[in-house]
Design a protein around this motif. Sequence first.
Motif, PDB file in Angstrom:
ATOM      1  N   ASP A 210       0.841  -1.196   0.000  1.00 48.93           N
ATOM      2  CA  ASP A 210       0.000   0.000   0.000  1.00 48.93           C
ATOM      3  C   ASP A 210       0.886   1.260   0.000  1.00 48.93           C
ATOM      4  OD1 ASP A 210      -2.948   0.459   0.326  1.00 48.93           O
ATOM      5  OD2 ASP A 210      -2.229   1.836   1.869  1.00 48.93           O
ATOM      6  N   GLY A 217       1.628   4.267  -7.645  1.00 51.00           N
ATOM      7  CA  GLY A 217       0.376   3.799  -8.256  1.00 51.00           C
ATOM      8  C   GLY A 217      -0.335   4.890  -9.042  1.00 51.00           C
ATOM      9  N   ARG A 222      -6.571   3.559  -8.045  1.00 47.34           N
ATOM     10  CA  ARG A 222      -6.605   3.327  -6.605  1.00 47.34           C
ATOM     11  C   ARG A 222      -7.757   4.053  -5.922  1.00 47.34           C
ATOM     12  NH1 ARG A 222      -2.257   4.546  -3.139  1.00 47.34           N
ATOM     13  NH2 ARG A 222      -2.924   2.667  -2.049  1.00 47.34           N
ATOM     14  N   SER A 321      -3.702  -1.898  -7.101  1.00 51.18           N
ATOM     15  CA  SER A 321      -4.634  -0.857  -6.631  1.00 51.18           C
ATOM     16  C   SER A 321      -5.037  -1.125  -5.196  1.00 51.18           C
ATOM     17  CB  SER A 321      -5.876  -0.826  -7.514  1.00 51.18           C
ATOM     18  OG  SER A 321      -6.614  -2.017  -7.338  1.00 51.18           O
TER      19      SER A 321
END
Length: 321
Positions: A210, A217, A222, A321
Motif C-alpha cells: 500500500d 500507483g 486506486r 490498486s
Amino acid sequence: MSLEEIYAGVTREIAEVDEQIRTSVANKGTFLSEVTGHFLTASGKKLRPAIVLLAGKACGGNRKRLVNLAASLELIHMASLVHDDIIDRSVTRRGNVTANTKWGSRVAVLLGDYFYARALGLAAPLGERVNRALSEIVGSLVEGEFNQLENRLGSNITETYYLETVSHKTARFISLCCRLGAEAGKPSPEVVDGLSQYGFFTGMAYQIRDDILDLTGCSSNRGREHSQDLKSGVITLPVVHAVNNGPCGNEIKELITKDRLTVNEIRKIIHCVRLTGSIEYSAGKAREYICKAKESLQVLPAGRARDALTLLAEYINDRVS
Ligand code: FPP
Ligand code: MG
C-alpha cells in the motif's frame, strides 16, 4: 487472478456480511443515513471479512457466527478508515470524496463513531473472549496511528520503527481476523498459531505494498490521491530506506519535516526514492513477508480454503490498486 475468483468459496457469505452491515447501519431518511450511504456506495476489497470466512471455513466454523464476526470486524475497519481520513486530511477514498471533505470533520468523527458502535453491537452476542480481543485490537490500531503521528516530524526514521507501526495499525488486525475466524470452529492450537501468523505476515506485506503504491500507483485505479502519505507527513518504508541509504538522504530528511510540501518537493522526494532503489527494496521486504505467510499455511490440510488463502497472499504481493 481477480479477488472475486479468489473469494469464490465464500461469495454467498460475503454477500451476507454486506447485508448485515447495511442492516445494522440502516436509519432511513435521516442525515445519518445519507452519510453512511455515501460511504457504502464504494465497496472496498473486503479483505478482512474474506479472511475471517476463509479461516473459519478451514476450521469448520458455524456460518452464522462467522458472518456476524466478519461484519463486526469490517465495521471496525470502516470506522478506522473514516477516522484515518480525518487525521490524514484525505480528499478521496475508494474513488469517492471522503466524509471529512464532503461534510467536515465533525460529521466524519461521528460517522466513524457510529460504525464503531454498530461493530460492538454485532460482536456483543459473540462472547467475552471475542469482545476482549476487539477491545485490544482497537487499542492497537490507535497505538499505530499515534506512532505515526508522533513521527510526523521525522524524529524516528528507522525501519524498526516503521515495521512496529505497521504491525500495530495493520498486521495485528489481519492476524486477529484469522484467529477469530479459526476459533469459530474447532481448530488445533497449531492451526490457530499458523493462521494467526499467516494473517500477521500478510498484513505486513499488505501495508508495505500500500505504501509503495502511494508513491508509484495510478490515482484513478486506486481511488486515492497520489502521494497522500507524503502530503500528510506519513513516513513509509521507501522513504525511510532512501533517507538512510541514498545520496540525497539529508535533503529528503529536511523536506519531510515541512508542514506542507509543494508538488516539486514531492517530485524531488520520489525521484530520490527511485534513485536509491528504495521501491525495489520495499517490494523485496513485502515479498519476504508473503513467503513467510505462505509457509505458515502448511498447518492447514490441502483444500479449497488453503488454496484461496495462498492465492490471496499472491494477490497482495502483485496488487496494483
Ligand atoms: C489506514 O492506513 C488506517 C489504518 C490501518 C488504521 C487507522 C486507525 C485509527 C484511525 C484508529 C481509530 C480506530 C477506530 C476503530 C475508531 P493508511 O493511512 O496507511 O492507509 P490508506 O492509504 O488507506 O489511508
Ligand atoms: Mg490514510
